[in-house]
Design an enzyme around this catalytic site. Sequence first.
Site, mmCIF file in Angstrom:
data_model
loop_
_atom_site.group_PDB
_atom_site.id
_atom_site.type_symbol
_atom_site.label_atom_id
_atom_site.label_comp_id
_atom_site.label_asym_id
_atom_site.label_seq_id
_atom_site.Cartn_x
_atom_site.Cartn_y
_atom_site.Cartn_z
ATOM 1 N N GLN A 1 -4.157 -5.054 7.302
ATOM 2 C CA GLN A 1 -5.284 -6.276 6.555
ATOM 3 C C GLN A 1 -5.279 -7.301 7.682
ATOM 4 O O GLN A 1 -5.800 -8.359 6.646
ATOM 5 C CB GLN A 1 -5.166 -6.716 4.958
ATOM 6 C CG GLN A 1 -4.512 -5.243 4.645
ATOM 7 C CD GLN A 1 -6.754 -4.523 4.123
ATOM 8 O OE1 GLN A 1 -7.395 -5.224 4.866
ATOM 9 N NE2 GLN A 1 -6.443 -3.232 3.868
ATOM 10 N N CYS B 1 -4.565 2.619 -3.990
ATOM 11 C CA CYS B 1 -3.768 3.220 -3.299
ATOM 12 C C CYS B 1 -1.995 2.368 -2.802
ATOM 13 O O CYS B 1 -1.056 1.712 -2.152
ATOM 14 C CB CYS B 1 -3.543 4.013 -1.720
ATOM 15 S SG CYS B 1 -4.451 4.298 -1.380
ATOM 16 N N HIS C 1 1.050 -1.285 0.083
ATOM 17 C CA HIS C 1 0.039 -0.207 0.172
ATOM 18 C C HIS C 1 0.805 1.040 -0.286
ATOM 19 O O HIS C 1 2.285 1.117 0.471
ATOM 20 C CB HIS C 1 -0.430 0.072 1.490
ATOM 21 C CG HIS C 1 -1.422 0.937 1.475
ATOM 22 N ND1 HIS C 1 -1.797 2.484 1.304
ATOM 23 C CD2 HIS C 1 -2.618 0.595 1.097
ATOM 24 C CE1 HIS C 1 -2.772 2.948 1.854
ATOM 25 N NE2 HIS C 1 -3.247 2.525 1.496
ATOM 26 N N LYS D 1 -10.326 -0.360 10.538
ATOM 27 C CA LYS D 1 -10.190 -1.484 9.897
ATOM 28 C C LYS D 1 -10.242 -2.948 10.671
ATOM 29 O O LYS D 1 -10.691 -4.073 10.222
ATOM 30 C CB LYS D 1 -8.969 -1.873 8.874
ATOM 31 C CG LYS D 1 -8.801 -0.787 8.222
ATOM 32 C CD LYS D 1 -7.635 -1.392 6.996
ATOM 33 C CE LYS D 1 -7.203 -0.192 6.695
ATOM 34 N NZ LYS D 1 -7.307 0.442 5.185
ATOM 35 N N ASP E 1 3.761 -4.423 8.065
ATOM 36 C CA ASP E 1 2.403 -3.419 7.567
ATOM 37 C C ASP E 1 1.092 -4.408 8.030
ATOM 38 O O ASP E 1 1.019 -5.017 7.516
ATOM 39 C CB ASP E 1 1.810 -3.215 6.352
ATOM 40 C CG ASP E 1 0.547 -1.683 6.344
ATOM 41 O OD1 ASP E 1 -0.303 -1.984 6.527
ATOM 42 O OD2 ASP E 1 0.960 -1.415 4.862
HETATM 43 N N1 7TS Z 1 -1.728 -0.506 4.530
HETATM 44 C C1 7TS Z 1 -3.073 -1.660 4.424
HETATM 45 C C2 7TS Z 1 -2.607 -2.852 3.929
HETATM 46 C C3 7TS Z 1 -3.895 -0.404 3.951
HETATM 47 O O1 7TS Z 1 -4.901 -1.779 2.752
HETATM 48 C C4 7TS Z 1 -4.286 0.824 4.735
HETATM 49 C C5 7TS Z 1 -5.410 0.780 4.230
HETATM 50 C C6 7TS Z 1 -3.044 1.476 4.739
HETATM 51 C C7 7TS Z 1 -1.857 0.907 4.715
HETATM 52 C C8 7TS Z 1 -3.538 2.367 5.245
HETATM 53 O O2 7TS Z 1 -4.357 2.774 6.716
HETATM 54 P P1 7TS Z 1 -4.649 3.667 7.626
HETATM 55 O O3 7TS Z 1 -6.018 3.814 8.391
HETATM 56 O O4 7TS Z 1 -3.505 4.174 7.704
HETATM 57 O O5 7TS Z 1 -5.679 4.808 5.912
HETATM 58 N N2 7TS Z 1 -6.509 0.265 2.945
HETATM 59 C C9 7TS Z 1 -7.339 0.696 2.260
HETATM 60 C C10 7TS Z 1 -7.462 0.095 0.785
HETATM 61 O O6 7TS Z 1 -7.492 -0.998 0.469
HETATM 62 N N3 7TS Z 1 -8.470 1.016 0.546
HETATM 63 O O7 7TS Z 1 -8.934 1.788 1.197
HETATM 64 C C11 7TS Z 1 -7.563 2.024 2.062
#
Ligand code: 7TS
Length: 405
Positions: A200, A363, A120, A223, A197
Site C-alpha cells: 500500500q 484480509c 494484512h 496496485k 510489506d
Molecule cells: N499486503 C497488503 C498491505 C495489502 O493491502 C495486500 C492486498 C496484500 C499484501 C496482498 O497483495 P497481493 O497483490 O499479493 O494480493 N490488499 C487488498 C485489499 O486491501 N483489498 O484487496 C486486496
Amino acid sequence: MFKEIKKDFPIFKRKINGQKLVYLDNAATTQKPQIVIDTLKDFYEHHNANIHRGIYRLSEEATELYETAREKVRKFIEAKETEEIIFTRGTTESINLVAYAWGRQNIEKGDEIIVTEMEHHSNLVPWQVLAKEKEATLKFIPIDNEGHLQITGLDSLLSKKTKLLALTHVSNVLGVVNPLKEIITKAHSNGTRVLVDGAQAVPYLPVDVSELDCDFYAFSGHKMLGPTGIGVLYGKKELLEAMPPFMSGGDMIEEVTKERTTWNDLPAKFEAGTMPIAQAVGLGAAIDYLNDVGLENIWQHEQTIITYALEKIKAVPGIKIYGPLEPKDKGGILSFNIGEIHPHDLASIFDEAGVAIRAGHHCAQVLLNRLGTQATARASFYLYNDQADVDKLVEVINKAKELLP
Ligand code: 7TS
C-alpha cells in the site's frame, strides 16, 4: 495536472448502472492507464518470446525488455543493485518466498517473530505457519485506538531470540503510515531482520529501500497501475545470496546432473520457470507513467483528497471512522461504518450509484477484532480520484442512511 488524469484511463469511459464510474477500491487494485494496456499489446504483437534462452532476435528483445523493467523497478525504490530485485507474482508470493527460503533456514525452535496488529493476512499467515512448524513464537506490536503502532513498547518486545520483524509500511484498512525508519533502527540494533510489506506504500509514497535499510521489501504491480500477476521482492544481496531457492525448476539452475544441481546467480535463482514477462514489461510502463506524474505530486494529491474526504465524512451524523481522524501520516484510505447498516448492504447501494467501494474484513481480521468490528466499508483513493468522487461518496452515504435507517 490531476484534472486531466482520468482521460489516460479508458475504463472511466464506462458507465455502471447508467452512471459515471467512481472507482474507490484502489487499495484492492488500481485501474490501468492506456500506456500500460498498449505496452502489453505491443509486447504480444511485436516482441513475444521466452526470455534468457533463445539466441534469436525476438527472445533477445523480450529479454532486454524484461531486464529493462527490472532496472526501472530498482531505480524506483532506490535499491543499490539490480540483482536485488526479484520478480514474483505479487506481495503474497514475495512474502512467502522469504518465509520459505529465509525463514526455514534462519528460524529455529524458541525463536521469536514480531508482526503488528494491523497486518494484512499476507504478512501474518506465512509467519504463523512458519512459527508453528519451527515451534517459534509470534508476537504482536499493538495499536492504539486511533490505529497508530505503539512502538514505545517495542524495546520490551525485542529479545535476543527475535530473528525477524515483519510489518506493513501503510495499513490497507486505516491508511496509517508507519514510522519505519525508527522501527528498523531499533530492530537492527537488536540484530533483528526487517521485512516490510510495501503493497500500500509503493503506489504513492516515494520509497528508498537503501535509505530505509530494510532487509526485505515486498510489493505488487497491480496496485500501482501495472498488470496483475507481477510483483517484486527486494532483498539485500548478501541475504538473497545466502538463501536457498524458493521454487526449483527451469532457469534457476547453473548445472544439473542426476545427483545434484547448482543454483543460478541472482536474481535468476529465485525466478523458476517462465516468468510473467509481458506483465513485468507492463509494470515498467506503469513506473514510467508514475515517474512522469511524480511520486511527490501523487503523495500531495493523496493528502489533498484524504483531507477533504475526512472533513466531509466527519460531518455525517452517525458515522464511525476507523483510524486517524487527521490526515497527518495517513494515505488515501478511509474505513467507516454507519450506525447498524451492514457494510455489504452499503456496498450494494454504492454499486447502484456506480461507486465501487470495498466492504468486509479486508484480509485483516486481527485488526478488525482489535477495532471491535467484523467488517467496515472502505473507500481508497488514487491519483485519478478527485473531489467530485468524494462528494459522490458522501452523497451516496446520505442516501443509504435514508434507505436503511
Ligand atoms: N499486503 C497488503 C498491505 C495489502 O493491502 C495486500 C492486498 C496484500 C499484501 C496482498 O497483495 P497481493 O497483490 O499479493 O494480493 N490488499 C487488498 C485489499 O486491501 N483489498 O484487496 C486486496
